[in-house]
Design a protein around this motif. Sequence first.
Motif, PDB file in Angstrom:
ATOM      1  N   ASP A  78       0.807  -1.221   0.000  1.00 47.60           N
ATOM      2  CA  ASP A  78       0.000   0.000   0.000  1.00 47.60           C
ATOM      3  C   ASP A  78       0.839   1.269   0.000  1.00 47.60           C
ATOM      4  O   ASP A  78       0.315   2.355   0.224  1.00 47.60           O
ATOM      5  N   GLU A  79       2.133   1.132  -0.239  1.00 47.58           N
ATOM      6  CA  GLU A  79       3.042   2.279  -0.283  1.00 47.58           C
ATOM      7  C   GLU A  79       3.819   2.254  -1.590  1.00 47.58           C
ATOM      8  O   GLU A  79       3.872   1.230  -2.266  1.00 47.58           O
ATOM      9  N   PHE A 109       7.966   1.734  -8.040  1.00 47.60           N
ATOM     10  CA  PHE A 109       6.578   1.318  -8.223  1.00 47.60           C
ATOM     11  C   PHE A 109       5.663   2.227  -7.414  1.00 47.60           C
ATOM     12  O   PHE A 109       5.981   2.568  -6.276  1.00 47.60           O
ATOM     13  N   HIS A 110       4.533   2.557  -7.992  1.00 48.67           N
ATOM     14  CA  HIS A 110       3.505   3.235  -7.215  1.00 48.67           C
ATOM     15  C   HIS A 110       2.844   2.213  -6.295  1.00 48.67           C
ATOM     16  O   HIS A 110       2.977   0.998  -6.485  1.00 48.67           O
ATOM     17  N   GLU A 124      22.213  -8.238  -3.871  1.00 45.75           N
ATOM     18  CA  GLU A 124      22.092  -7.330  -2.731  1.00 45.75           C
ATOM     19  C   GLU A 124      21.254  -6.153  -3.199  1.00 45.75           C
ATOM     20  O   GLU A 124      21.514  -5.589  -4.268  1.00 45.75           O
ATOM     21  N   ILE A 125      20.234  -5.793  -2.407  1.00 47.01           N
ATOM     22  CA  ILE A 125      19.364  -4.697  -2.818  1.00 47.01           C
ATOM     23  C   ILE A 125      19.058  -3.757  -1.662  1.00 47.01           C
ATOM     24  O   ILE A 125      19.060  -4.148  -0.504  1.00 47.01           O
ATOM     25  N   LEU A 126      18.810  -2.523  -2.002  1.00 44.28           N
ATOM     26  CA  LEU A 126      18.412  -1.485  -1.068  1.00 44.28           C
ATOM     27  C   LEU A 126      16.975  -1.125  -1.415  1.00 44.28           C
ATOM     28  O   LEU A 126      16.684  -0.673  -2.525  1.00 44.28           O
ATOM     29  N   ILE A 127      16.054  -1.374  -0.480  1.00 38.26           N
ATOM     30  CA  ILE A 127      14.623  -1.180  -0.705  1.00 38.26           C
ATOM     31  C   ILE A 127      14.145   0.020   0.096  1.00 38.26           C
ATOM     32  O   ILE A 127      14.445   0.119   1.293  1.00 38.26           O
ATOM     33  N   THR A 128      13.406   0.912  -0.534  1.00 34.67           N
ATOM     34  CA  THR A 128      12.811   2.052   0.163  1.00 34.67           C
ATOM     35  C   THR A 128      11.317   2.043  -0.117  1.00 34.67           C
ATOM     36  O   THR A 128      10.902   1.979  -1.270  1.00 34.67           O
ATOM     37  N   THR A 129      10.520   2.100   0.958  1.00 29.30           N
ATOM     38  CA  THR A 129       9.080   2.261   0.795  1.00 29.30           C
ATOM     39  C   THR A 129       8.691   3.605   1.394  1.00 29.30           C
ATOM     40  O   THR A 129       9.315   4.062   2.352  1.00 29.30           O
TER      41      THR A 129
END
Length: 132
Positions: A78-79, A109-110, A124-129
């Motif tokens: 939802d973010e 992504f919306h 390796e990943i950096l995820i931001t919500t």
Amino acid sequence: MTMEIKSNHSTGNRPEGDRILDAPYVFTDIPMYLEQLRSEKSWTKNDRNAITVHKSGKVTIVIAILKSGAVLNDHSIDECLTFQVLSGELKVETEGRVFYTTTGQMMSFHARVAHSVKAMADSEILITTYKE
């Protein structure tokens, strides 16, 4: 005005104690966290491991590692979401399209846009919500 400093609490998986998640500034040593993630039991037992390094009322930042072949199917939140590939390669499917993201690339992504992710190599990943 002073800001309340927020930290996590130790858990069975990470008993070493608190880490600051929200403060007027938060320093993040990404290589240290990547090393920590690889040293945890979760990494030997599972095909992924992750740690939240920042969490405020609007933004959450997570560092994650995925073993080659790890799959996240039909994921939707939802973010809004972005992920940046720090190393490796991911196959991302969304809305009938396929993308291959590699080191240094990012996807955004919306909210509520379903997507599937497969690690084509150890990644390796950096995820931001974030909330709109």
